[in-house]
Design a protein around this motif. Sequence first.
Motif, PDB file in Angstrom:
ATOM      1  N   ILE A 105      40.936  69.175  50.036  1.00 42.64           N
ATOM      2  CA  ILE A 105      40.402  69.239  48.670  1.00 42.64           C
ATOM      3  C   ILE A 105      39.115  68.427  48.539  1.00 42.64           C
ATOM      4  O   ILE A 105      38.249  68.741  47.715  1.00 42.64           O
ATOM      5  CB  ILE A 105      41.439  68.816  47.611  1.00 42.64           C
ATOM      6  N   GLY A 106      38.964  67.399  49.380  1.00 42.16           N
ATOM      7  CA  GLY A 106      37.699  66.676  49.389  1.00 42.16           C
ATOM      8  C   GLY A 106      36.575  67.532  49.924  1.00 42.16           C
ATOM      9  O   GLY A 106      35.470  67.560  49.366  1.00 42.16           O
ATOM     10  N   LEU A 107      36.841  68.266  50.991  1.00 41.97           N
ATOM     11  CA  LEU A 107      35.829  69.147  51.566  1.00 41.97           C
ATOM     12  C   LEU A 107      35.495  70.299  50.616  1.00 41.97           C
ATOM     13  O   LEU A 107      34.345  70.748  50.541  1.00 41.97           O
ATOM     14  CB  LEU A 107      36.341  69.702  52.896  1.00 41.97           C
ATOM     15  N   ALA A 108      36.473  70.767  49.869  1.00 45.87           N
ATOM     16  CA  ALA A 108      36.288  71.958  49.029  1.00 45.87           C
ATOM     17  C   ALA A 108      35.722  71.663  47.650  1.00 45.87           C
ATOM     18  O   ALA A 108      35.272  72.584  46.964  1.00 45.87           O
ATOM     19  CB  ALA A 108      37.633  72.674  48.860  1.00 45.87           C
ATOM     20  N   HIS A 109      35.710  70.412  47.219  1.00 44.78           N
ATOM     21  CA  HIS A 109      35.533  70.127  45.791  1.00 44.78           C
ATOM     22  C   HIS A 109      34.225  70.620  45.195  1.00 44.78           C
ATOM     23  O   HIS A 109      34.137  70.868  43.998  1.00 44.78           O
ATOM     24  CB  HIS A 109      35.713  68.627  45.520  1.00 44.78           C
ATOM     25  N   ASP A 110      33.175  70.791  45.997  1.00 45.10           N
ATOM     26  CA  ASP A 110      31.877  71.219  45.469  1.00 45.10           C
ATOM     27  C   ASP A 110      31.477  72.623  45.904  1.00 45.10           C
ATOM     28  O   ASP A 110      30.327  73.027  45.709  1.00 45.10           O
ATOM     29  CB  ASP A 110      30.786  70.241  45.908  1.00 45.10           C
ATOM     30  N   LEU A 111      32.389  73.383  46.490  1.00 43.30           N
ATOM     31  CA  LEU A 111      32.014  74.684  47.043  1.00 43.30           C
ATOM     32  C   LEU A 111      31.486  75.646  45.978  1.00 43.30           C
ATOM     33  O   LEU A 111      30.679  76.520  46.279  1.00 43.30           O
ATOM     34  CB  LEU A 111      33.214  75.322  47.753  1.00 43.30           C
ATOM     35  N   GLY A 112      31.943  75.503  44.746  1.00 39.67           N
ATOM     36  CA  GLY A 112      31.524  76.427  43.698  1.00 39.67           C
ATOM     37  C   GLY A 112      30.216  76.059  43.022  1.00 39.67           C
ATOM     38  O   GLY A 112      29.734  76.798  42.155  1.00 39.67           O
ATOM     39  N   ASN A 113      29.630  74.927  43.403  1.00 37.92           N
ATOM     40  CA  ASN A 113      28.387  74.504  42.763  1.00 37.92           C
ATOM     41  C   ASN A 113      27.251  75.467  43.081  1.00 37.92           C
ATOM     42  O   ASN A 113      27.065  75.864  44.234  1.00 37.92           O
ATOM     43  CB  ASN A 113      27.996  73.099  43.217  1.00 37.92           C
ATOM     44  N   PRO A 114      26.442  75.833  42.083  1.00 37.30           N
ATOM     45  CA  PRO A 114      25.294  76.705  42.321  1.00 37.30           C
ATOM     46  C   PRO A 114      24.171  75.937  42.993  1.00 37.30           C
ATOM     47  O   PRO A 114      24.259  74.714  43.174  1.00 37.30           O
ATOM     48  CB  PRO A 114      24.891  77.130  40.897  1.00 37.30           C
ATOM     49  N   PRO A 115      23.077  76.610  43.373  1.00 37.86           N
ATOM     50  CA  PRO A 115      21.936  75.880  43.928  1.00 37.86           C
ATOM     51  C   PRO A 115      21.401  74.878  42.912  1.00 37.86           C
ATOM     52  O   PRO A 115      21.524  75.070  41.708  1.00 37.86           O
ATOM     53  CB  PRO A 115      20.916  76.984  44.227  1.00 37.86           C
ATOM     54  N   PHE A 116      20.853  73.783  43.419  1.00 39.41           N
ATOM     55  CA  PHE A 116      20.255  72.716  42.606  1.00 39.41           C
ATOM     56  C   PHE A 116      21.283  71.962  41.771  1.00 39.41           C
ATOM     57  O   PHE A 116      20.979  71.414  40.714  1.00 39.41           O
ATOM     58  CB  PHE A 116      19.109  73.258  41.747  1.00 39.41           C
ATOM     59  N   GLY A 117      22.518  71.929  42.261  1.00 43.95           N
ATOM     60  CA  GLY A 117      23.538  71.052  41.709  1.00 43.95           C
ATOM     61  C   GLY A 117      23.807  71.231  40.231  1.00 43.95           C
ATOM     62  O   GLY A 117      23.876  72.352  39.717  1.00 43.95           O
ATOM     63  N   HIS A 118      23.949  70.104  39.539  1.00 35.77           N
ATOM     64  CA  HIS A 118      24.302  70.150  38.118  1.00 35.77           C
ATOM     65  C   HIS A 118      23.186  70.775  37.280  1.00 35.77           C
ATOM     66  O   HIS A 118      23.453  71.365  36.231  1.00 35.77           O
ATOM     67  CB  HIS A 118      24.636  68.751  37.614  1.00 35.77           C
ATOM     68  N   GLN A 119      21.947  70.652  37.737  1.00 36.78           N
ATOM     69  CA  GLN A 119      20.856  71.317  37.019  1.00 36.78           C
ATOM     70  C   GLN A 119      20.975  72.834  37.166  1.00 36.78           C
ATOM     71  O   GLN A 119      20.575  73.577  36.280  1.00 36.78           O
ATOM     72  CB  GLN A 119      19.502  70.826  37.535  1.00 36.78           C
ATOM     73  N   GLY A 120      21.532  73.286  38.273  1.00 33.58           N
ATOM     74  CA  GLY A 120      21.786  74.714  38.436  1.00 33.58           C
ATOM     75  C   GLY A 120      22.837  75.201  37.464  1.00 33.58           C
ATOM     76  O   GLY A 120      22.711  76.284  36.874  1.00 33.58           O
ATOM     77  N   GLU A 121      23.897  74.405  37.281  1.00 34.71           N
ATOM     78  CA  GLU A 121      24.919  74.741  36.282  1.00 34.71           C
ATOM     79  C   GLU A 121      24.295  74.846  34.899  1.00 34.71           C
ATOM     80  O   GLU A 121      24.578  75.777  34.137  1.00 34.71           O
ATOM     81  CB  GLU A 121      26.015  73.674  36.263  1.00 34.71           C
ATOM     82  N   ALA A 122      23.449  73.868  34.571  1.00 35.29           N
ATOM     83  CA  ALA A 122      22.800  73.855  33.252  1.00 35.29           C
ATOM     84  C   ALA A 122      21.887  75.065  33.079  1.00 35.29           C
ATOM     85  O   ALA A 122      21.825  75.661  31.989  1.00 35.29           O
ATOM     86  CB  ALA A 122      22.015  72.557  33.074  1.00 35.29           C
ATOM     87  N   LEU A 453      24.922  84.200  41.755  1.00 36.76           N
ATOM     88  CA  LEU A 453      24.007  83.064  41.597  1.00 36.76           C
ATOM     89  C   LEU A 453      24.593  81.784  42.176  1.00 36.76           C
ATOM     90  O   LEU A 453      23.906  81.026  42.867  1.00 36.76           O
ATOM     91  CB  LEU A 453      23.663  82.872  40.122  1.00 36.76           C
ATOM     92  N   SER A 454      25.863  81.531  41.915  1.00 36.44           N
ATOM     93  CA  SER A 454      26.450  80.275  42.380  1.00 36.44           C
ATOM     94  C   SER A 454      26.629  80.254  43.889  1.00 36.44           C
ATOM     95  O   SER A 454      26.694  79.177  44.497  1.00 36.44           O
ATOM     96  CB  SER A 454      27.786  80.015  41.687  1.00 36.44           C
ATOM     97  N   GLY A 455      26.680  81.426  44.516  1.00 36.44           N
ATOM     98  CA  GLY A 455      26.854  81.482  45.956  1.00 36.44           C
ATOM     99  C   GLY A 455      25.585  81.225  46.743  1.00 36.44           C
ATOM    100  O   GLY A 455      25.638  81.015  47.957  1.00 36.44           O
ATOM    101  N   MET A 456      24.433  81.209  46.084  1.00 41.92           N
ATOM    102  CA  MET A 456      23.164  81.022  46.791  1.00 41.92           C
ATOM    103  C   MET A 456      22.952  79.573  47.208  1.00 41.92           C
ATOM    104  O   MET A 456      23.434  78.653  46.569  1.00 41.92           O
ATOM    105  CB  MET A 456      21.997  81.441  45.886  1.00 41.92           C
ATOM    106  N   THR A 457      22.209  79.390  48.281  1.00 44.04           N
ATOM    107  CA  THR A 457      21.744  78.055  48.654  1.00 44.04           C
ATOM    108  C   THR A 457      20.397  77.809  47.970  1.00 44.04           C
ATOM    109  O   THR A 457      19.769  78.726  47.435  1.00 44.04           O
ATOM    110  CB  THR A 457      21.574  77.926  50.169  1.00 44.04           C
TER     111      THR A 457
END
Length: 472
Positions: A105-122, A453-457
């Motif tokens: 769960i530590g390795l997986a915890h950020d897998l769903g984050n979009p590119p550019f981190g929290h700014q990407g979510e915003a 979108l969230s799957g992109m690097t």
Amino acid sequence: MVTIWSDWRVGETPGAEEQPSREGLRSRFQQDYDRLLFSTPVRRLSDKTQVWPMDANDGVRTRLTHSHEVANLARSIGTRIYGAQSQLFSGVDLHQVIQPMLSAIGLAHDLGNPPFGHQGEAAIGRWFELRKDWIFTNHGKGSRGLPVSIPDEMHPEFLKFDGNPQTLRLISKLQTNIAHLGLDLTTATLVAAIKYPVSAANRDKNNKIAKKYGYFESERALVERLRSDTGLAEGQRHPLTWIMEACDDIAYSVLDVDDAMKKGVISPDDVLASLRADDKTKSHEAVRKAQTKFEEIECAGRRPELARDIKIGYLRAYFIDALIEHASRGYVLAGKAINAFSHRTPLMDDSDLCDKLKELARQHAFGNPGVLRMEAYGAEAIDGLMSAFWDAIHDRPTEDFENILARRSGAKSKYVFALISQNYIEDAARSAQAPGIAGSVRYRELRLLTDMLSGMTDSFAIKLWDDVKDMQ
């Protein structure tokens, strides 16, 4: 048997007497970690932002190194707690269950984050915010209404897009599997990966473990299955999730400052001076130990650039050790309440050292002009790509509106739609059979959009935007 340590997989049917088969010497939780480690989404984290987007310094952390560090910290804290009070974990095996679950769960915890981190979510949320007057209810701006609209209580899934529920969706559904089960992890690992154990409709800003939603409507049936196997209910968090959350806080506070020091944005002497100048942290044991060690380093006569790196290493070691001890002690003290699902306060919330380091990270890392500039460029790319992919997803003949696989009308739409992962398209088409809103065409369109979108690097998003915007 219903247990929070269930090692049944979602595709299996638990029986009262039977036990899951064991493959070789590894427990199923060890297999979970291995399946994650070798998965494509984990590799993509090497090109996703932690703090410094697309940084040329190869010593600076990406989401991949951050996630490995969170997994390592979680395993260390779990081991400390187990050594102090193993009964808090119901007597299950440390090496076969606790450690691999925490690593997973530590390795997986950020897998769903979009590119550019929290700014990407915003940026994703802003795109929906600008279209909220029609996108949940109408075919298009100023056009006729949809046969089935998305209810108000589900709007936050898009207006407040979050990488946490996207993680669950990614590992349980969007990875290719013969039975459409994603990575086919155990039900205990999947439920422990849910940081906020509520739906968008049940968010509660006054409850820190329910202030955000932890799963989308599209995964409601899955979550119900996980809860059936583990005995957890809406709003109840798996005990190991508390440890994973603490480790994310530790990594954010210590290691993001560590990166800022490596880049020369702030010196280790400045970090120590800031901590010694704060009444809440000046007497902390880790600060006193660092001060003593800094004096030794200065007396050693090392060249300034080498002395600087040595100081950074000691700060990192002392701070991590102090925060690991804080989290471990906090878990032991709150253990009974955690197991009774009545605990509500994150383990690091009462750590002055953690708070001060987060403040330094916000000031010197997240507030750095170079970071802000790249985040602004990334936000522009995400906004433009979402518009391009939305046009492609929605560009179908009226008579084929219910069929997401229908042929696109325009040449540009055909090209852009062809860029979408076949995994995501398959799920959008199959989900037409899902009950309720999750099966409606508009909900599936929007999920397909955010999946892509969230799957992109980071670099893929920038490169693709440079390509697509030339076609405007």
